[in-house]
Design an enzyme around this catalytic site. Structure first.
Site, PDB file in Angstrom:
ATOM      1  CD  GLU A 138      47.092  15.126  54.393  1.00  0.00           C
ATOM      2  OE1 GLU A 138      47.596  14.883  53.502  1.00  0.00           O
ATOM      3  OE2 GLU A 138      48.752  15.571  55.133  1.00  0.00           O
ATOM      4  CD  GLU A 166      55.100  19.019  52.841  1.00  0.00           C
ATOM      5  OE1 GLU A 166      55.175  17.984  52.012  1.00  0.00           O
ATOM      6  OE2 GLU A 166      55.480  18.891  53.907  1.00  0.00           O
TER       7      GLU A 166
END
Length: 823
Positions: free
Chosen positions: A220, A553
């Site tokens: 990321e 998420e």
């Protein structure tokens, strides 16, 4: 799926709540603390007579607002609770101190709460009429709890309701104490403990197939992991597209001139956008000189690191705005202005053109700068100024920093997840990461604000991600937004921010087509529309994409569910061979976890992405977490996990806790298909999240102790798990839980790999029954990582041993040992 052992344990430990002469019914008072604007969540107190009130727990929140940015922005203001004819408890609260946006959730028992929904106004909550809500809100009262006046709602309820609340708070406290254990208390906790003796008897006949893709990495762009990090570009703000909005206007120096400055006198340096190189790259610099030579300097990312003798590719887009054609001198200069390298590019014309040259560094320097020198009386426009080392990873153009990429490759990852977690679904609708903005010529790519508060050039884009996966033999795993942005978004592009800022349903067909186009781009032939663009970029063969993640998420709200379902069904219909990975929230329990799994089971989603960042002791006491998962249900991708201590180091204690968990993942490798630690990279002085696996600066790579645990599992993976029976000399659960092992076999090489963890302060003598494997004269490599629990810079030590040396092996205190046995 539901874990009940702790509830059972709590019942044994606590039994009935300690209330003499339990009443049939009592009054409960539901409220949120005014002093912290409800950041503690929904609280309860109970009373027999509405005079003497007893708080349930010390500020224990039974449900907390999930709206807003991480941390202090999540507030529950003036909640009111009521019970309706549908046998549900309903909770509604304001999201700010105005009579504006509201939140809603419901519960059957005040213990388990459904995912939250958010509405622009109270009127938008159509489930209840304004008259109904006004009537319920009018029942709010003010009472004194623990010396503070609080506003809330009083209801009469059966005692078992309050009893359940008390038990949940007690269980939470028990778990917090249990999972808060650290090695700092080991001297007391294990005082007098004798060295442990352990006998392991493998049972090869019971071997089972497990995933050969278990160990992977998750990349990321956080902590400056991409620009200024893995992406090898050395020029900061090369496109002059930095904007104050990147940092939400909190840094006035963060603008289109960031990292640039003038050298010399009598020159002008402005930013224009009238005639850009490309509409996606609207800004460019205009430089005007007077009578003498002058230049413009770029400072790079904390300086530019160059090595003597190395070659660096320079390029820029440039056009003359004065009608005079004058060559440009290009220099690398040191901190004192000394020249480290020099070259030139030919005279620019009146139209944009890309000019190139090569700079050869004469000296090594960590803090060099790039200077572009103009001749007198020149007016030029420049854009996309670039400086790349020729020695990128695998010598790729527009490639990756060689040492950082090699450190990732050395983990032996079987897959790479990208472009991020929260980065993928972005900070609001306008910030969702769109893969199409990251392919094609660099000047045509569309940069944007990074959710973590800086700038993404998109130079490291989808082509580069897929190319890297191919270079290291890892499966690509792109993650796309599920039609909603990050659940922790600010109010960008929608009055309610990210949580309910879903892409409008009448625009979802176009977004879904983008997802389908991604698969065609990755796997389609060079004759397809999107496959031809991949081929034009230099990769005519398909990338062989097999996995795609949808969502990250997310809050499993109605808005999410509706959009996820649309995307899932469309991808499944057109590309049934692609494995789609869903999401189950950011925690190992709770509404998003439970509802995410329910949705996946209902739709038949083949794999679910779980996340959790937990204390080391959580891994110690949850080794059976996946033992009871349904083997016929969706597989698990543990996409983000790490052991966190209060001061957040990455040390031997956290690494060994993670090793314990990884042995459990291997044991459950038939249901846990993939796993990746997070975050992967962090640049020193630009770190927004700790701990991380690899730290770096412009010249140095710092592999953590946790890195070596990941590496040892990655390098010593197998595709068969061999169960074993164990006998301990000490059956204390706290002792047994701190020793773990895993036995796997590589069916292709026939190698046997045994991994052993000792998180005790005393040695463990392990007796291994090797006779069932019928080895005659195998080659055995033993690798040991050991030290003090708080050490951060440990590296494993490797030795060759013979089979008799491993029949009885001593595991040092606080150690990880790997045996690789080749027949």
């Amino acid at each position: 799926m539901k874990r009940i052992f702790l509830l059972f344990l709590a019942a044994v430990l606590f039994g009935s709540t300690c209330v003499a002469d339990e009443p049939d019914s009592v009054y409960i008072f539901s409220y949120a603390r005014a002093q912290d604007e409800g950041r503690s969540g929904l609280l309860f107190a109970w009373s027999r007579d509405q005079q003497n009130w007893h708080p349930v727990g010390n500020g224990f929140g039974f449900v907390k607002s999930d709206y807003g940015r991480w941390g202090s922005e999540k507030r529950m203001i003036r909640p009111f609770l009521f019970y309706d004819a549908d046998d549900l408890w309903h909770c509604i609260w304001n999201l700010d101190n105005k009579e504006g946006a509201v939140a809603y959730t419901s519960s059957k028992d005040l213990l388990y709460w459904m995912p939250q929904s958010y509405f622009i106004s109270q009127k938008a909550l159509k489930r209840f009429t304004p008259e109904k809500m006004n009537a319920e809100r009018s029942r709010q009262q003010q009472i004194v709890i623990a010396g503070a006046a609080e506003t809330g709602v009083i209801k009469k309820v059966p005692w078992n309701i309050v009893s359940g609340l008390i038990k949940k708070e007690q269980l939470s406290g028990y778990r917090s104490r249990l999972w808060g254990e650290t090695t700092k208390e080991d001297a007391r906790r294990f005082a007098g403990l004798k060295p442990l003796k352990l006998v392991i008897s493998p049972e090869p006949a019971g071997a089972k197939k497990i995933s050969n893709l278990l160990m992977g990495v998750f990349f990321e762009d956080i902590n400056y992991a991409a620009d200024g990090g893995l992406y090898a570009e050395l020029i900061q703000n090369r496109d002059f597209e930095y904007a104050p909005s990147d940092k939400e206007n909190r840094d006035p120096a963060w603008n289109s001139k960031k990292a640039w400055s003038l050298s010399g006198n009598g020159a002008e340096f402005t930013i224009d956008s009238v005639h850009p190189v490309h509409p996606n790259n609207k800004n460019y610099a205009v430089l005007k000189t007077a009578g003498g030579q002058t230049g413009v300097i770029n400072e790079g990312f904390d300086g530019i690191a160059v090595t003597a003798g190395e070659r660096y590719d320079f390029s820029l887009f440039v056009r003359s705005m004065s009608g005079k054609k004058k060559a440009l001198a290009i220099r690398l200069i040191g901190r004192q202005g000394e020249e480290l390298a020099a070259a030139s590019v030919k005279e620019p014309t009146g139209e944009w053109q890309q000019l190139r040259t090569v700079l050869i560094a004469r000296k090594t320097a960590a803090g060099a700068r790039l200077e572009i020198v103009l001749q007198p009386e020149s007016v030029i426009a420049i854009d996309m100024v670039s400086l790349f080392p020729q020695k990128t990873f695998r010598a790729r153009k527009n490639g990756l920093r060689a040492d950082l990429a090699a450190s990732i490759a050395d983990l032996h990852p079987r897959f790479v997840r990208f472009p991020g977690g929260c980065v993928a679904h972005g900070d609001g609708l306008e910030n969702i990461y769109h893969w199409k903005n990251t392919i094609g010529p660099l000047e045509a790519r569309k940069p944007q604000r990074n959710l973590w508060g800086y700038h993404q050039t998109a130079g490291l884009g989808y082509f580069e991600y897929f190319q890297f996966c191919e270079d290291i033999g890892a499966a690509p795993l792109p993650v796309v937004a599920a039609g909603v942005p990050c659940q922790n978004s600010a109010r960008h592009g929608h009055p309610l921010g990210g949580q309910q800022g879903g892409i409008p349903l009448d625009e979802m067909d176009r977004y879904i087509q983008d997802v389908l186009d991604l698969i065609e781009w990755a796997n389609g032939s060079a004759q397809t529309k999107w496959g031809s663009l991949r081929a034009a970029a230099g990769h005519p063969e398909p990338f062989n994409l097999k996995y795609i993640g949808i969502g990250n998420e997310d809050l499993i709200s109605e808005v999410f569910t509706e959009r996820f379902t649309l995307i899932y069904k469309a991808v499944k219909e057109k590309y049934p061979a692609i494995t789609i990975i869903g999401t189950a929230g950011p925690f190992f329990e709770g509404a998003d976890y439970t509802e995410g799994w329910k949705l996946a089971t209902k739709l038949g989603v083949p794999m679910i992405d779980e996340h959790y960042y937990v204390p080391p002791a959580w891994f110690i006491y949850n080794q059976d977490f996946y033992d009871k998962y349904d083997r016929a249900g969706p597989r698990v991708y543990l996409g983000e996990y790490a052991a966190h201590l209060p001061d957040r180091p990455n040390n031997l204690e956290t690494a060994l806790a993670e090793a314990i968990h990884l042995t459990a993942l291997e044991r459950n490798g038939d249901v846990v298909h993939m796993a990746s630690y997070a975050p992967l990279l962090a640049k020193e002085n630009h770190t927004q999240w700790n701990p991380d696996l690899i730290y770096f600066n412009n010249t140095t790579i710092k592999r953590t102790t946790g890195y070596y645990i990941q590496q040892l599992f990655g390098q010593n993976a197998g595709d068969e798990y061999i169960p074993a029976k164990a006998m301990y000399s000490d059956n204390n659960e706290k002792v047994k839980n701190r020793v773990a092992w895993s036995i796997v076999r590589n069916s292709h090489t026939k190698e046997l790999i045994i991994k052993m963890v000792n998180l005790l302060p005393v040695p463990a003598t392990l007796s291994l029954d090797m006779d069932s494997f019928r080895f005659s004269n195998p080659t055995i490599i033993k690798t040991v990582l050991k030290g003090r629990p708080d050490e951060k810079d440990l590296v494993p030590v490797q030795t060759a041993v013979v089979i008799n040396e491993i029949r009885t092996i001593e595991l040092a205190p606080y150690s990880f040992t790997v045996l690789r046995i080749k027949p």
